[in-house]
Design a protein around this motif. Structure first.
Motif, PDB file in Angstrom:
ATOM      1  N   TYR A 109       6.963  -0.975   9.242  1.00  0.00           N
ATOM      2  CA  TYR A 109       7.455  -0.062   8.202  1.00  0.00           C
ATOM      3  C   TYR A 109       8.238  -0.837   7.140  1.00  0.00           C
ATOM      4  CZ  TYR A 109      10.484   3.187   5.802  1.00  0.00           C
ATOM      5  OH  TYR A 109      11.163   3.877   4.814  1.00  0.00           O
ATOM      6  N   ILE A 110       9.130  -1.697   7.595  1.00  0.00           N
ATOM      7  CA  ILE A 110       9.955  -2.461   6.653  1.00  0.00           C
ATOM      8  C   ILE A 110       9.088  -3.344   5.760  1.00  0.00           C
ATOM      9  CG2 ILE A 110      11.712  -4.278   6.480  1.00  0.00           C
ATOM     10  CD1 ILE A 110      12.903  -3.143   9.098  1.00  0.00           C
ATOM     11  N   ALA A 120       6.449  -1.174   3.440  1.00  0.00           N
ATOM     12  CA  ALA A 120       7.065  -0.293   2.447  1.00  0.00           C
ATOM     13  C   ALA A 120       7.969  -1.042   1.479  1.00  0.00           C
ATOM     14  CB  ALA A 120       7.854   0.809   3.140  1.00  0.00           C
ATOM     15  N   HIS A 121       8.543  -2.168   1.914  1.00  0.00           N
ATOM     16  CA  HIS A 121       9.539  -2.840   1.081  1.00  0.00           C
ATOM     17  C   HIS A 121       9.171  -4.270   0.680  1.00  0.00           C
ATOM     18  CE1 HIS A 121      12.315   0.507   1.669  1.00  0.00           C
ATOM     19  NE2 HIS A 121      12.029   0.464   2.964  1.00  0.00           N
ATOM     20  N   LYS A 152       1.813  -2.596  -1.575  1.00  0.00           N
ATOM     21  CA  LYS A 152       2.722  -1.946  -0.632  1.00  0.00           C
ATOM     22  C   LYS A 152       2.159  -0.585  -0.253  1.00  0.00           C
ATOM     23  CE  LYS A 152       6.982  -3.884  -2.636  1.00  0.00           C
ATOM     24  NZ  LYS A 152       8.295  -3.528  -3.250  1.00  0.00           N
ATOM     25  N   THR A 163       3.406   3.475   0.283  1.00  0.00           N
ATOM     26  CA  THR A 163       4.520   4.357  -0.039  1.00  0.00           C
ATOM     27  C   THR A 163       5.376   4.527   1.213  1.00  0.00           C
ATOM     28  OG1 THR A 163       3.304   6.363   0.585  1.00  0.00           O
ATOM     29  CG2 THR A 163       3.083   5.609  -1.703  1.00  0.00           C
ATOM     30  N   GLU A 164       6.634   4.851   1.025  1.00  0.00           N
ATOM     31  CA  GLU A 164       7.529   4.964   2.177  1.00  0.00           C
ATOM     32  C   GLU A 164       7.067   6.047   3.145  1.00  0.00           C
ATOM     33  OE1 GLU A 164      11.680   4.988   1.600  1.00  0.00           O
ATOM     34  OE2 GLU A 164      11.671   3.502   0.000  1.00  0.00           O
ATOM     35  N   ALA A 224       3.977   4.670   4.966  1.00  0.00           N
ATOM     36  CA  ALA A 224       4.381   3.638   5.925  1.00  0.00           C
ATOM     37  C   ALA A 224       5.042   4.260   7.151  1.00  0.00           C
ATOM     38  CB  ALA A 224       5.324   2.644   5.258  1.00  0.00           C
ATOM     39  N   LEU A 225       5.854   5.294   6.918  1.00  0.00           N
ATOM     40  CA  LEU A 225       6.522   5.972   8.031  1.00  0.00           C
ATOM     41  C   LEU A 225       5.505   6.675   8.923  1.00  0.00           C
ATOM     42  CD1 LEU A 225       9.149   6.785   9.423  1.00  0.00           C
ATOM     43  CD2 LEU A 225       9.257   8.765   7.878  1.00  0.00           C
ATOM     44  N   SER A 229       3.641   4.095  10.970  1.00  0.00           N
ATOM     45  CA  SER A 229       4.496   3.504  11.997  1.00  0.00           C
ATOM     46  C   SER A 229       4.690   4.458  13.171  1.00  0.00           C
ATOM     47  CB  SER A 229       5.856   3.125  11.393  1.00  0.00           C
ATOM     48  OG  SER A 229       5.698   2.136  10.400  1.00  0.00           O
TER      49      SER A 229
END
Length: 203
Positions: A47-48, A51-52, A64, A66-67, A70-71, A74
């Protein structure tokens, strides 16, 4: 503490397997105190990084997720790992009598073998903080090979069988593990078709 086994399996696996056989922890305790914790390493790191940090392929621009995407990925990966460990542990117990294992009625042995044999794969999740596909592939391949060896090494000790039988027992379990892996890939494709797939953004 159960987590101490994670390090012992890399330094003195035979002694660690003998200690694991004597513990008789319930499957629930193994999951809560060991699998739930270590299995989270990979999804959190993934996730880290996705997303980042992002990643590049060749000379292309940074990519990347999107958050939210990615969540989702994960969480689904985490759940798939928990189910996979349970399915492998169930297979260990289900095949136990066929290969002459003693005390096969103790369900904790199968879950223990599956959980602790997956330790290298759990710890390999840290490699996902460096999201380079070829690097991640190499790390997980090495972890999978060592995990398979741990399973073969632990079978005669934990299940109380001859090493000759452990070869065939381990081969059968490896087949089950591959079926579980393929099933998760198929499940991923099905979920993606329902809209629960990765959403990419440029870095």
């Amino acid at each position: 503490m159960l987590l101490s086994h994670a390090f012992g399996l890399f330094t003195h696996p035979d002694d660690e397997w003998a200690s694991i056989r004597k513990e008789h922890h319930t499957p629930r305790r193994l999951y809560v105190a060991y699998v739930f914790i270590l299995a989270a390493i990979g999804p959190i790191c993934a996730y880290i990084s996705t997303a980042h940090f992002g990643w590049t392929i060749g000379n292309d621009r940074l990519i990347k997720l999107t958050e939210i995407s990615a969540l989702q990925m994960s969480v689904l990966t985490y759940l798939a790992m928990l189910v996979g460990v349970f399915a492998l542990g169930y297979a260990v117990n289900w095949m136990a009598k066929t290969y002459g294992a003693r005390e096969e009625h103790v369900p904790s042995y199968g879950i223990a073998l599956a959980s602790y044999s997956c330790t290298p794969l759990f710890l390999a999740g840290f490699a996902l903080l460096y999201p380079v596909p070829w690097f991640n592939a190499i790390v997980f391949l090495i972890a999978a090979c060592y995990g398979a060896w741990l399973m073969y090494d632990g079978l005669p000790i934990v299940m109380g069988i001859d090493k000759d039988r452990a070869v065939f027992y381990g081969g059968a379990l490896l087949t089950v593990a591959l079926v579980i892996l393929v099933s998760t890939r198929v499940g991923s494709v099905i979920l993606w078709n329902f809209g629960v797939g990765p959403v990419f953004v440029s870095g």
